[in-house]
Design an enzyme around this catalytic site. Structure first.
Site, PDB file in Angstrom:
ATOM      1  N   GLU A 280       0.830  -1.221   0.000  1.00  0.00           N
ATOM      2  CA  GLU A 280       0.000   0.000   0.000  1.00  0.00           C
ATOM      3  C   GLU A 280       0.854   1.258   0.000  1.00  0.00           C
ATOM      4  OE1 GLU A 280      -3.060  -0.281   3.016  1.00  0.00           O
ATOM      5  OE2 GLU A 280      -3.417  -2.412   2.568  1.00  0.00           O
ATOM      6  N   GLU A 386      -5.269  -8.614  -0.401  1.00  0.00           N
ATOM      7  CA  GLU A 386      -6.101  -8.382   0.776  1.00  0.00           C
ATOM      8  C   GLU A 386      -7.495  -8.003   0.319  1.00  0.00           C
ATOM      9  OE1 GLU A 386      -4.753  -5.571   3.679  1.00  0.00           O
ATOM     10  OE2 GLU A 386      -2.650  -6.200   3.533  1.00  0.00           O
TER      11      GLU A 386
END
Length: 456
Positions: A280, A386
């Site tokens: 991220e 995820e």
């Protein structure tokens, strides 16, 4: 070595056990204009010393990706992320109030469906708000770190569960430290038990590294965040982290040493690991983790020096490197392309997708399709790294038909967490059963066939 030709057997024991006849697949000529960009199937193109087990796991993922790119029937490995630190120490975590045994959300899939996931990702770091790196019991590979410290026993459980997923729990004594899966936590005196999975190989494993900022006194989740790191006050801090000879760089190497010691134990036990560091990274500046929203060149340098430390300096050739930006929806997540470290340091590309839901997909096309198509530019297996959601559910029963991700990992408690106020963020038991029962999904049951190539 890049293969050309008509036919090749990928991981005869491994892939045949999982895919049957699909283990044999034709290689189209690489210069054919009709052929999508071919994904190399030999991990030695990136690491000439890659272990046989790591090569087999990567070859499986690459074979699934190549089938998907060529429009052939493909399947998706279903995965489950496990936050052992929250399961063991956070009573508010999960689908009931109270602490859970380690591996609770690994076992939960079987409680609902009768099947276990074929992939488990474990979180090594952060600690549960405790100072300094530490471990539970001192082992040959972890004696450099303080032992028997409060709320650090989960680190030992993470390593032993990883071995247990790969080799089976319970298992005969094999030199690892808790082959039964049961032990007494030296700090608390409580008995801890990992979930049994039949005592046979049940899948493969990954690690994420939610690393607190280098130099942090406390190794907790709060210290992983940008706004709690020196970067929030000092624009030059991140540059010093990636500059050799600085105190900040030395602190980074100290943290990476903790990671390397545990990955090294797994390497010695023959366990390959999908390592997903610094995820991220494309969050908007001022948001996310301390490594996020930074100058892309500096981020790429961080990735490359981490790679060089683990593979070059520490000789860890059991690793499969996963690069996973956040979904680039334009506000929290920005376009990630400039952050890509390069084909020579990445094996698998993925996305952490929290921007849409099955009931309200983001963007045009099928749910998650915008991310799936975006990652197609890289000659790498594509994964959903995820997600709160299982891929197949009442809203999206055909997700894997249109976007056949190689691997799909559900985040921790989201598998069965029922206390989220927004219903669109929930998986129902029927959703989980639909996913685990689909013939497009690979579970631990598919992995347990005798498998000499992977587990010999």
């Amino acid at each position: 070595m890049r293969m050309r030709g008509r036919l090749r057997l990928i991981g005869a024991g491994a892939t045949a056990a999982l895919l049957g006849p699909a283990a044999l697949w034709a290689l189209w000529p690489e210069d054919s204009p009709q052929t999508p960009r071919h994904v190399p199937t030999d991990l030695r193109e990136r690491d000439p010393e890659a272990t046989p087990a790591a090569r087999e796991v990567y070859a499986l993922l690459a074979a699934l990706e190549n089938d998907a790119r060529r429009g052939r029937p493909s399947r998706t490995v279903i995965g489950q992320h496990v936050e052992l630190q929250n399961e063991r120490y956070n009573a508010a975590y999960g689908d009931y109030r109270g602490t859970k045994p380690p591996g609770y959300y690994y076992r939960k899939a079987r409680d609902i469906t009768g099947r276990l996931p074929a992939f488990v990702e474990l979180d090594l770091g952060p600690g549960y708000g405790q100072p300094g790196w530490a471990v539970g019991e001192a082992r040959s590979y972890s004696r450099a770190w303080p032992s028997c410290r409060r709320m650090w026993g989960y680190v030992d459980d993470a390593v032993d569960l990883a071995v247990g997923v790969w080799a089976g729990l319970p298992r005969p004594a094999d030199g690892s430290y808790h082959p039964s899966g049961t032990h007494t936590d030296c700090a608390s005196g409580t008995e801890v038990a990992l979930p049994h999975n039949g005592g046979a190989p049940a899948g493969f494993v990954g690690f994420s590294f939610h690393q607190p900022y280098p130099g942090s006194a406390v190794k907790g989740f709060a210290q992983t965040l940008w706004h709690n790191s020196p970067a929030a006050q000092d624009p030059g801090w991140f540059g010093r982290v990636v500059t050799e000879g600085t105190a900040e760089h030395g602190a980074l190497l100290h943290d990476l040493g903790f990671l390397a010691d545990h990955l090294g134990y797994l390497a010695d036990r023959g366990v390959p690991v999908l390592l997903r560091p610094y995820h991220e990274m494309n969050a908007a500046p001022g948001h996310g983790f301390w490594w996020a929203g930074q100058d892309p060149a500096a981020y790429r340098k961080l990735w490359r020096l981490t790679y060089d430390f683990l593979v070059g300096r520490r000789g860890l050739h059991n690793l499969i490197f996963v690069w996973a930006p956040n979904s680039w929806e334009g506000s929290y997540g920005r376009p990630p392309w400039d952050y890509y470290p390069g084909d020579d340091r990445v094996d698998v590309v993925g996305v952490d997708d929290y921007s849409g839901s099955p009931a309200r997909p983001f963007g045009d096309g099928a749910w998650t399709e915008v991310w799936y198509r975006g990652l197609e530019r890289y000659p790498k297996p594509r994964i959903l790294a995820e997600s709160y959601h299982v891929p197949l559910n009442a809203h999206q029963p055909r997700t894997l038909t249109r976007t056949p991700w190689v691997l799909w990992t559900v985040w921790g408690q989201a598998l069965s967490y029922e206390n989220i106020s927004e219903p669109r963020h929930r998986n129902t038991p029927d959703d989980v059963k639909q996913t685990y029962g689909s013939d497009r999904v690979l579970t631990a049951d598919d992995w347990k066939s005798p498998n000499k190539n992977l587990h010999g």
